[in-house]
Design an enzyme around this catalytic site. Structure first.
Site, PDB file in Angstrom:
ATOM      1  N   ARG A 223       0.846  -1.187   0.000  1.00  0.00           N
ATOM      2  CA  ARG A 223       0.000   0.000   0.000  1.00  0.00           C
ATOM      3  C   ARG A 223       0.888   1.246   0.000  1.00  0.00           C
ATOM      4  NH1 ARG A 223      -3.303  -2.797  -1.619  1.00  0.00           N
ATOM      5  NH2 ARG A 223      -5.362  -3.302  -0.783  1.00  0.00           N
ATOM      6  N   HIS A 271      -0.974   0.155  -9.647  1.00  0.00           N
ATOM      7  CA  HIS A 271      -1.667  -0.792  -8.742  1.00  0.00           C
ATOM      8  C   HIS A 271      -2.204  -2.009  -9.519  1.00  0.00           C
ATOM      9  CE1 HIS A 271      -3.927  -1.042  -4.658  1.00  0.00           C
ATOM     10  NE2 HIS A 271      -3.775  -2.256  -5.173  1.00  0.00           N
TER      11      HIS A 271
HETATM   12  P1  NDP Z   1      -1.675 -11.528   5.075  1.00  0.00           P
HETATM   13  O1  NDP Z   1      -2.618 -10.969   6.084  1.00  0.00           O
HETATM   14  O2  NDP Z   1      -1.848 -12.942   4.654  1.00  0.00           O
HETATM   15  O3  NDP Z   1      -0.165 -11.383   5.609  1.00  0.00           O
HETATM   16  C1  NDP Z   1       0.289 -10.283   6.295  1.00  0.00           C
HETATM   17  C2  NDP Z   1       1.717 -10.547   6.771  1.00  0.00           C
HETATM   18  O4  NDP Z   1       2.236  -9.350   7.363  1.00  0.00           O
HETATM   19  C3  NDP Z   1       1.796 -11.642   7.836  1.00  0.00           C
HETATM   20  O5  NDP Z   1       2.945 -12.406   7.652  1.00  0.00           O
HETATM   21  C4  NDP Z   1       1.896 -10.837   9.144  1.00  0.00           C
HETATM   22  O6  NDP Z   1       2.582 -11.517  10.182  1.00  0.00           O
HETATM   23  C5  NDP Z   1       2.720  -9.653   8.677  1.00  0.00           C
HETATM   24  N1  NDP Z   1       2.538  -8.495   9.558  1.00  0.00           N
HETATM   25  C6  NDP Z   1       1.388  -7.809   9.815  1.00  0.00           C
HETATM   26  N2  NDP Z   1       1.628  -6.807  10.682  1.00  0.00           N
HETATM   27  C7  NDP Z   1       2.938  -6.867  10.974  1.00  0.00           C
HETATM   28  C8  NDP Z   1       3.790  -6.115  11.827  1.00  0.00           C
HETATM   29  N3  NDP Z   1       3.325  -5.073  12.538  1.00  0.00           N
HETATM   30  N4  NDP Z   1       5.090  -6.462  11.896  1.00  0.00           N
HETATM   31  C9  NDP Z   1       5.567  -7.511  11.185  1.00  0.00           C
HETATM   32  N5  NDP Z   1       4.818  -8.263  10.362  1.00  0.00           N
HETATM   33  C10 NDP Z   1       3.524  -7.948  10.262  1.00  0.00           C
HETATM   34  O7  NDP Z   1      -1.739 -10.550   3.838  1.00  0.00           O
HETATM   35  P2  NDP Z   1      -1.521 -10.908   2.290  1.00  0.00           P
HETATM   36  O8  NDP Z   1      -0.198 -11.545   2.136  1.00  0.00           O
HETATM   37  O9  NDP Z   1      -2.705 -11.630   1.767  1.00  0.00           O
HETATM   38  O10 NDP Z   1      -1.525  -9.443   1.630  1.00  0.00           O
HETATM   39  C11 NDP Z   1      -0.596  -8.440   2.001  1.00  0.00           C
HETATM   40  C12 NDP Z   1      -1.000  -7.099   1.403  1.00  0.00           C
HETATM   41  O11 NDP Z   1      -0.725  -7.059   0.014  1.00  0.00           O
HETATM   42  C13 NDP Z   1      -2.499  -6.765   1.458  1.00  0.00           C
HETATM   43  O12 NDP Z   1      -2.878  -6.308   2.745  1.00  0.00           O
HETATM   44  C14 NDP Z   1      -2.632  -5.693   0.387  1.00  0.00           C
HETATM   45  O13 NDP Z   1      -2.495  -4.420   0.969  1.00  0.00           O
HETATM   46  C15 NDP Z   1      -1.464  -5.955  -0.550  1.00  0.00           C
HETATM   47  N6  NDP Z   1      -1.914  -6.331  -1.903  1.00  0.00           N
HETATM   48  C16 NDP Z   1      -1.508  -5.564  -2.970  1.00  0.00           C
HETATM   49  C17 NDP Z   1      -1.894  -5.885  -4.248  1.00  0.00           C
HETATM   50  C18 NDP Z   1      -1.420  -5.098  -5.420  1.00  0.00           C
HETATM   51  O14 NDP Z   1      -1.886  -5.321  -6.542  1.00  0.00           O
HETATM   52  N7  NDP Z   1      -0.487  -4.183  -5.257  1.00  0.00           N
HETATM   53  C19 NDP Z   1      -2.768  -7.044  -4.526  1.00  0.00           C
HETATM   54  C20 NDP Z   1      -3.109  -7.796  -3.346  1.00  0.00           C
HETATM   55  C21 NDP Z   1      -2.698  -7.426  -2.085  1.00  0.00           C
HETATM   56  P3  NDP Z   1       1.973 -12.900  10.784  1.00  0.00           P
HETATM   57  O15 NDP Z   1       2.179 -13.931   9.699  1.00  0.00           O
HETATM   58  O16 NDP Z   1       2.814 -13.174  11.963  1.00  0.00           O
HETATM   59  O17 NDP Z   1       0.515 -12.623  11.074  1.00  0.00           O
HETATM   60  C1  OXD Z   2      -5.788  -6.123  -2.988  1.00  0.00           C
HETATM   61  C2  OXD Z   2      -5.373  -5.157  -3.996  1.00  0.00           C
HETATM   62  O1  OXD Z   2      -5.711  -5.832  -1.783  1.00  0.00           O
HETATM   63  O2  OXD Z   2      -5.768  -5.303  -5.183  1.00  0.00           O
HETATM   64  O3  OXD Z   2      -6.206  -7.246  -3.375  1.00  0.00           O
HETATM   65  O4  OXD Z   2      -4.611  -4.248  -3.681  1.00  0.00           O
END
Ligand code: NDP
Ligand code: OXD
Length: 308
Positions: A223, A271
């Site tokens: 993001r 994006h």
């Molecule tokens: P998940 O919720 O599956 O994973 C989040 C990860 O971040 C976990 O490993 C979590 O740790 C870690 N995390 C969260 N908070 C912290 C913190 N404070 N310190 C350290 N680690 C932290 O999310 P996804 O992998 O499914 O997606 C990630 C992001 O990708 C989405 O939220 C979205 O914003 C972005 N995205 C972007 C897209 C694009 O086209 N650019 C498309 C799709 C998604 P733990 O495993 O220990 O819980």
């Molecule tokens: C998502 C994105 O969160 O498209 O899936 O950014």
């Protein structure tokens, strides 16, 4: 039960068509054309206007159209008993890991340098770094970060990841939240795949990015609010960071006056790292519509107390 479809900055036609194809009898109201607010129990939503959902007294579930849920959770007017779900989808996951691999190779094969040189008609070679000698760090080892880590490992990169909880894997080294400085100190390329939360907003700031070794490269696929944009420009201009690939921005669409557009060390994509395909996710959301009716547990339910 009626379904509300709220698509801002995304087209609604293909979502509407996917659900109608699944079940032609579904009553789907496409925001802002809502004629029965009381009948709405389930919303499928992307970047809704803040405060919208307080006008739907019988709403039970908001299904994010994407993996990220900050666009829902940030709206404090959503009643506590409304459940939130997100997308977990193998196509979305594969597309993200492909895009991360593409961008990582782009960095190590000096593509930005050659794009600049082509414009100047310059024939100049530059040594490239091999994957097995490249240390890639991934912020976030959730569904997407882990898939990226595994794909990069298969392509011979040295991979580490940072997450709240410790992970077990032969593909990457796992660092936890309190090990941030050790994690970041040696990364040649840093990829952000964190969810946006109060703890992660602004994490890509001057102080943290300065901890990367000189010449490191950044890829932000998560993001725009993770990045302090002026801090990145300063680090690129000072030569501490070599280049950046940015798919997400503080403001989207990226305003015309943004310095990123013309910055020679920045590559921009709008994006598109991984885009939810309605056909691919219609089943999981439709199952949840059925589950609400029958009182069964929801798929891909977000724990609102965890904030991601
Ligand atoms: P998940 O919720 O599956 O994973 C989040 C990860 O971040 C976990 O490993 C979590 O740790 C870690 N995390 C969260 N908070 C912290 C913190 N404070 N310190 C350290 N680690 C932290 O999310 P996804 O992998 O499914 O997606 C990630 C992001 O990708 C989405 O939220 C979205 O914003 C972005 N995205 C972007 C897209 C694009 O086209 N650019 C498309 C799709 C998604 P733990 O495993 O220990 O819980
Ligand atoms: C998502 C994105 O969160 O498209 O899936 O950014």
């Amino acid at each position: 039960m009626s379904i509300l479809l709220v698509c801002q900055h995304r087209e609604s036609e293909s979502w509407y068509a996917a659900f109608k194809e699944k079940n032609p009898d579904l009553d789907i109201q496409v925001y802002p054309d809502v004629d029965d607010a009381e009948g709405i129990e389930f919303a499928i939503s992307w970047r809704h206007p803040e405060g919208l959902y307080k006008d739907f007294p019988n709403l039970k579930v908001i299904a994010s159209m994407g993996a990220g849920v900050h666009h829902v959770l940030k709206d404090k007017t959503i009643p506590e008993d409304v459940e939130i779900t997100r997308i977990v989808d193998e196509n979305l996951t594969r597309d993200m890991s492909d895009f991360a691999l593409l961008n990582t190779l782009f960095h190590i094969r000096n593509y930005n340098f050659y794009i600049g040189n082509q414009q100047e008609k310059e024939w100049e070679t530059k040594a490239y770094q091999q994957p097995q000698k490249t240390k890639v760090g991934i912020l976030g080892l959730g569904v997407l970060g882990r898939a990226v880590a595994e794909k990069l490992h298969k392509n011979n990169f040295q991979v580490s990841g940072w997450s709240k909880s410790k992970k077990k894997s032969d593909a990457f080294e796992s660092y936890t939240a309190d090990q941030f400085d050790d994690f970041i100190a040696e990364r040649d390329i840093l990829i952000c795949l964190l969810p946006l939360t109060e703890d992660t907003e602004g994490i890509l700031n001057y102080k943290n990015l300065k901890k990367l070794p000189r010449g490191a490269k950044l890829i932000n696929l998560a993001r725009g609010q993770h990045l302090v944009e002026n801090d990145l420009i300063q680090l690129l201009d000072e030569g501490h960071l070599e280049s950046a690939i940015l798919d997400v921005f503080q403001e989207e669409p990226l305003p015309k006056e943004s310095q990123f557009w013309a910055h020679p060390k920045v590559l921009i994509t709008p994006h598109v790292a991984s885009m939810t395909d309605p056909q691919s996710v219609v089943d999981q959301i439709y199952t949840n519509i059925q589950n609400v009716k029958s009182g069964k547990a929801l798929l891909n339910r977000v724990d609102r107390s965890k904030k991601y």
